[in-house]
Design a protein around this motif. Structure first.
Motif, PDB file in Angstrom:
ATOM      1  N   VAL A  35     -10.079  -8.682  -7.702  1.00 59.00           N
ATOM      2  CA  VAL A  35      -9.276  -8.777  -6.144  1.00 59.00           C
ATOM      3  C   VAL A  35     -10.093  -9.405  -5.265  1.00 59.00           C
ATOM      4  O   VAL A  35     -12.004  -9.320  -6.004  1.00 59.00           O
ATOM      5  CB  VAL A  35      -9.487  -7.104  -5.539  1.00 59.00           C
ATOM      6  N   GLY A  59      -5.175  -5.579  -1.766  1.00 53.60           N
ATOM      7  CA  GLY A  59      -5.863  -5.366  -3.199  1.00 53.60           C
ATOM      8  C   GLY A  59      -5.060  -4.004  -4.314  1.00 53.60           C
ATOM      9  O   GLY A  59      -5.519  -4.821  -5.281  1.00 53.60           O
ATOM     10  N   ASN A  80      -2.653  -5.949  -5.693  1.00 55.77           N
ATOM     11  CA  ASN A  80      -3.282  -7.137  -6.193  1.00 55.77           C
ATOM     12  C   ASN A  80      -2.441  -7.499  -7.566  1.00 55.77           C
ATOM     13  O   ASN A  80      -2.230  -5.989  -8.534  1.00 55.77           O
ATOM     14  CB  ASN A  80      -4.674  -7.413  -6.888  1.00 55.77           C
TER      15      ASN A  80
END
Length: 751
Positions: A187, A197, A200
């Motif tokens: 990330v 994040g 991701n």
């Protein structure tokens, strides 16, 4: 220290009557309607701020009062408008009223917040320095508190579709938005610890590869940092201190002013990966504490309506939560706020379900817990809420607070009896065979009523509070000194065992036992009836150093250490994946019927048979033998699978449990239609990819503290037509081969 905001003589906004519905600040494309419930207020002022949220520009009295709702419409207001309320009324704490217009209040229906709370005596409705909550404080709290913000809810969802994972296929994965990715190498650093994040692709690829279906997030509603923690340089990490039930926490957003849209993007990405999003929600109390707590929102809007107060002593709060106050869901407008919030998250934010913290409180009426209480009845009949997953933490600290199995149909419940009995059994505690038998077959003693199904039992070994799985086999005692309470906090009844050394060790024998015990408990979790819940990081043996109450540890104690995962951790993750693959291929573990152990004369089948190691059925005397630590369970795949009275066609399973520290010899029993037993799993041989088959009557030497699973190999049918048993067996063996091939997709480092 922030300076007091200055009220200016700006040109007054053009106020219109507006509407009492919907509550909150809602933009209709032309202006904003403001509506605030308060049954006991005498006047409500809407305070508007500049674009920075620092200077109060004007105060506008809401002109209309309809059905206890104050409302007005501003044609010149737009998304981004920053506002708050000052609510006038009696300051009579002994009567339950704590109105103080010197305190700027957060809109209970705010969809966005700006700023932060700076702890200062001005935040309190009374003169805090005196310690007397009957006094009245005239200082302006605006410089020290958050403001509400009007949002534009528009978001392009594209082709987003909720996964709608059936309950019988659900596997929960509990984690924390920040802690999961704060140290994640794949990330980008600026997105670590954020909604973005967590969305991701590399993160979602890993989660999906484990075989879990539903990501359960610790609280993301906007919450307050406790001043007593800040004084110790600690923070509220878990977030069980809500102040706004419609607002996603800004601290988890890469761009805080757009937390709501970033959260939606995370949900869309999870749905795109086939994962559900479950929110841990805290509707049982707020961050305003008891009579000595601050006035931030509800307390100043209408204290007597929003909180449960002591009958006859309305100055004081009922404290069934242990946090100082209890939200009053017996009041129709408070009940409306909670259900409006849930519907908002389920529809506008598209989450797939909710786990309710201290849910017993939500079912409390003045006379006590009532499974037919207003909130629980509301959820059952609501067309939105009865279509999402509802999970209760079925206890609180009030009278009659422990209610495992006591929630109505449609609800699932955290089953702490599964945690305690499974931990105790594998630790070697005596007399637990009857309890183990109940837990691994869906806890019928708790849930088999009113048409509820085994999935209603959410089985877990660990959760955010308590030891991690690794710490359960590494520590005899909690180690919570970092929490700043001299080790007094946290539970001491951990049902743990360090197997010879407290904490980390280089002793290979101890490490081998610990690793095998983690596999034993993990296998018990995934091969039991009920809905499994896995704590993030347990799959690779994450440790918190023995801290079993890391609520205030926003640091490496709580964050998942991805680059610190060693070979043993990766092996455990691969073992976990193997379990989820096998579970998916074994519908006998997820059928919607509780097992009876009774022989069905019409079908000639007994759905479950409990066996001693010598292959004979357990007797009453065997069940009451406190020294017995080994048992086998035979799950007959021919048993009735649904409400239709006919034979099933599932694979037949034999699962062996040995919590003795020494080897035990098990005799493999006969079963109708079978010629032998094929081993699918041995926690003493976790990496074995060989297909081994044993004949009926063979003896299998089961290593001390280990668990095995076999599938019945059926007789082969002559000709081309395979029987249901054969097809089920082939399906299981295909899953076995797939488990040998697939691997957990650990992410590479970010470039």
């Amino acid at each position: 220290m922030p300076q007091a905001a200055t009220q200016t003589k700006a040109v007054r906004s053009r106020i219109k009557e507006g509407s009492p519905y919907p509550l909150g600040a809602n933009w209709d494309g032309l202006g904003v309607n403001f509506a605030l419930f308060s049954a006991h207020a005498t006047k409500v002022e809407l305070c508007l701020f500049d674009d920075a949220g620092e200077q109060e520009l004007e105060r506008i009295e809401l002109p209309e009062y309809t059905d206890e709702i104050w409302h007005g419409y501003l044609p010149d207001a737009r998304p981004g408008t920053i506002y708050g309320y000052r609510v006038h009324g009696p300051y009579e704490p002994k009567a339950g009223h704590r109105f103080n217009p010197n305190k700027l209040l957060i809109d209970p229906y705010a969809k966005g917040l700006v700023g932060s709370i700076t702890w200062n005596p001005a935040l309190f409705g009374y003169q805090m320095e005196t310690g007397d909550d009957l006094t009245f404080d005239e200082r302006d709290s605006a410089p020290f508190t958050r403001r509400s913000r009007v949002i534009d809810p528009a978001f392009t969802w594209g082709r987003d579709r909720k996964p709608h994972v059936p309950w019988e296929k659900t596997i929960f994965y509990e984690t924390h938005v920040k802690g999961f990715t704060k140290l994640h190498p794949a990330v980008p650093e600026k997105l670590r610890g954020t909604y973005a994040g967590l969305g991701n692709p590399a993160v979602l690829d890993y989660i999906k590869s484990l075989g879990v279906t539903s990501v359960e997030l610790l609280p993301v509603h906007a919450f307050v940092q406790d001043d007593y923690l800040q004084e110790k340089n600690l923070v509220n990490y878990w977030g069980y201190n809500t102040i706004s039930f419609f607002t996603p926490a800004r601290r988890y957003a890469a761009v805080p002013d757009f937390a709501f849209s970033e959260f939606k993007e995370m949900v869309a990405r999870m749905h795109g990966a086939g994962l559900e999003v479950i929110l841990d929600v805290v509707y049982n109390h707020t961050a305003e504490g008891n009579e000595k707590g601050p006035t931030l929102s509800f307390k100043g809007v209408d204290n007597a309506s929003y909180y449960r107060l002591m009958p006859g002593e309305e100055r004081y709060y009922i404290n069934d939560t242990g946090t100082g106050n209890t939200f009053n869901l017996s009041h129709p407008r408070v009940l409306q706020l909670v259900t409006d919030s849930l519907r908002y998250w389920a529809t506008e934010m598209r989450v797939d379900g909710f786990r309710f913290d201290l849910a017993t409180i939500l079912g409390r009426e003045p006379h006590g817990f009532d499974e037919g209480g207003g909130f629980l009845d509301t959820c059952r009949q609501d067309p939105v809420l009865n279509s999402v997953k509802l999970i209760a933490e079925p206890w609180d600290c009030g009278p009659g607070g422990y209610q495992v199995g006591g929630f109505p149909p449609g609800w699932a419940e955290w089953n702490d009896r599964f945690r305690d009995d499974v931990r105790g059994y594998w630790r070697g505690d005596s007399g637990l065979l009857p309890s183990l038998a109940s837990r691994i077959t869906g806890s019928a003693d708790k849930f088999n009523k009113r048409g509820r199904k085994p999935w209603a039992s959410v089985n877990f070994l660990t959760a955010h509070d308590g030891f991690t799985l690794n710490d359960t086999v590494s520590y005899n005692e909690k180690h919570n000194l970092a929490n700043g309470e001299d080790g007094r906090d946290g539970h001491s009844h951990n049902l743990s065992n360090n197997y010879g050394v407290e904490g980390p060790t280089d002793d290979e024998a101890i490490k081998a036992v610990r690793t095998r015990q983690m596999r034993n408990m993990m296998a018990t979790l995934f091969l039991s009836r009920g809905t499994p819940m896995l704590l993030a990081g347990d799959e690779f043996a994450r440790s918190q150093g023995g801290n079993n109450n890391a609520y205030c540890q926003d640091n490496e104690i709580s964050w998942l250490d991805w680059e610190g995962i060693d070979e043993a951790g990766r092996d455990l993750a691969e073992f976990t994946q193997r379990l989820t693959i096998l579970r998916e291929a074994l519908p006998i573990l997820t059928r919607g019927r509780f097992l009876s152990g009774a022989y069905d004369e019409d079908l000639g089948v007994k759905d479950v048979t409990w066996l001693r190691p010598d292959g004979e059925e357990m007797s009453t005397e065997n069940w009451t033998d406190g020294g017995a630590h080994s048992i086998a369970v035979l799950l007959d795949g021919r048993a009735q699978a649904s409400g239709i009275h006919r034979r099933g066609g599932d694979a037949t399973l034999l699962i062996l449990y040995n919590a003795y520290s020494d080897l035990v010899s098990f005799t493999l029993p006969s079963s109708v239609g079978g010629v032998g037993w094929t081993r699918l799993l041995d926690t003493n041989l976790p990496d074995s990819q060989e297909v081994g088959t044993w004949e009926i009557g063979d003896r299998y030497e089961v290593t001390g503290r280990s668990m095995l699973m076999f599938v019945l190999k059926p007789e082969e049918t002559e000709g081309d037509e395979a029987t249901k048993m054969e097809r089920s067996y082939q399906h299981v063996m295909q899953a076995f081969e797939r488990a040998n091939i697939e691997s957990v997709r650990f992410a590479p480092s970010a470039t």
